[in-house]
Design an enzyme around this catalytic site. Structure first.
Site, mmCIF file in Angstrom:
data_model
loop_
_atom_site.group_PDB
_atom_site.id
_atom_site.type_symbol
_atom_site.label_atom_id
_atom_site.label_comp_id
_atom_site.label_asym_id
_atom_site.label_seq_id
_atom_site.Cartn_x
_atom_site.Cartn_y
_atom_site.Cartn_z
ATOM 1 N N GLU A 43 38.655 49.697 42.900
ATOM 2 C CA GLU A 43 38.722 49.452 41.462
ATOM 3 C C GLU A 43 37.592 48.527 40.995
ATOM 4 O O GLU A 43 37.303 47.516 41.634
ATOM 5 C CB GLU A 43 40.079 48.814 41.132
ATOM 6 C CG GLU A 43 40.316 48.519 39.668
ATOM 7 C CD GLU A 43 41.619 47.771 39.424
ATOM 8 O OE1 GLU A 43 42.113 47.812 38.300
ATOM 9 O OE2 GLU A 43 42.144 47.138 40.381
ATOM 10 N N LYS A 116 44.313 53.552 33.028
ATOM 11 C CA LYS A 116 45.382 52.807 33.702
ATOM 12 C C LYS A 116 46.571 52.591 32.776
ATOM 13 O O LYS A 116 46.423 52.070 31.662
ATOM 14 C CB LYS A 116 44.815 51.473 34.191
ATOM 15 C CG LYS A 116 45.755 50.646 35.058
ATOM 16 C CD LYS A 116 44.991 49.451 35.603
ATOM 17 C CE LYS A 116 45.832 48.575 36.512
ATOM 18 N NZ LYS A 116 45.015 47.483 37.111
ATOM 19 N N CYS A 153 45.487 50.577 40.778
ATOM 20 C CA CYS A 153 46.017 49.266 41.172
ATOM 21 C C CYS A 153 47.483 49.067 40.786
ATOM 22 O O CYS A 153 48.350 49.614 41.444
ATOM 23 C CB CYS A 153 45.122 48.154 40.633
ATOM 24 S SG CYS A 153 45.305 46.588 41.548
#
Length: 289
Positions: A43, A116, A153
């Site tokens: 990331e 995300k 993540c």
């Protein structure tokens, strides 16, 4: 037989952005040299993990996906090496900022992007200062290496995200990551917990899964972040097929036959026996319908 070799990489990042991108390219080349068809980079690999603190100037790092120089460079690299790569980047879209991934196929084309969904807000992980919650929904792409879903993540802690991508046909789940010690409680090491939760996603959905984390110490105004690497690849029973160290720059690989995995999913009946009519409470925050 549909054999695929998945690679996960890990590296430390500095404020020399060109050097970071050069290092990422070298790792992708190393992975391709080891036979990889899919290569996962961590990331926000272009910079240190700037979300550790709140500074307005870091918002200026964001760029649109269109004509993004690093994405364009990775497109050329994917085309040259014939590998599939999800590329993490800090996206600017008009007045909105997102933590995003561009999915690049083995011919260098961008198949789309994922933003995300779950945005953390904690000491050392102050992402809500920078990113809006993603509005793409969960995404999967039919690539040259199979159907791939990508979370970013914090998304990896939510089984709902993994199941949603599996329901859409994902055969491989990929999670670019930046995670390490708790900066004000360095005795806490979540590495084993972090690994096990994603092993569960692989096992519950009978898919291959890879997570790519960063390494190294990043020193900020108030806190120090020690990233614990340990990037890994898990198989359809949740088994660890390959895992990197906590400290070293590495490339790891694992081989899967996606047709065998598909047969395993059918044999287990996990999707056949689902009861979505009983799961309405998953659409609520407090567990009441």
């Amino acid at each position: 037989m549909r054999e695929v070799v998945i690679a996960a990489t890990q590296m430390a990042c500095s404020w020399d952005i060109d050097a970071n991108v050069d290092r990422a390219e070298a790792l992708v080349r190393q992975a391709a040299g080891q036979g990889a068809h899919v290569v996962l980079i961590q990331e926000l690999f272009q910079t240190p993990y700037f979300c550790a603190e709140q500074k307005n100037e870091y918002r200026e790092l964001a760029q649109p996906m269109e004509a993004h120089p690093v994405i364009a460079r990775m497109q050329d690299l994917a085309r040259e090496l014939q590998v599939v790569m999800p590329v993490s980047f800090f996206e600017r879209a008009n007045m909105a900022l997102f933590n995003a991934v561009a999915m690049i196929d083995a011919d260098g084309s961008v198949l789309g992007k994922y933003r995300k969904s779950h945005i953390p807000d904690a000491i050392g992980y102050q992402e809500k200062f920078y990113f809006s919650p993603g509005d793409t929904g969960f995404r999967v792409w039919d690539t040259a290496a199979g159907c791939i879903g990508v979370g970013i993540c914090w998304d990896q802690w939510f089984p709902e995200a993994a199941r949603a991508m599996a329901l859409m046909g994902a055969e491989i789940l990929l999670y670019p990551t930046a995670i390490g010690c708790e900066p004000r409680a360095p005795e806490i090491n979540s590495r084993a917990h972090w690994t096990r939760v994603m092993q569960g996603h692989a096992a519950a959905n009978v898919v291959a899964l890879a997570a790519s984390n960063r390494i190294g110490k990043e020193i900020w105004d108030e806190d120090t972040m020690n990233f614990y690497g340990s990037s890994f690849i898990a198989g359809p029973e949740g088994e660890i097929c390959a895992q990197a160290s906590e400290d070293d720059q590495e490339v790891i690989t694992a081989r899967f036959d996606l047709d065998v995995l598909r047969a395993q999913r059918l044999e287990w009946g996990l999707f056949r026996d689902r009861r979505p009519d009983l799961y309405q409470l998953l659409g609520t925050l407090d567990g009441t319908v």
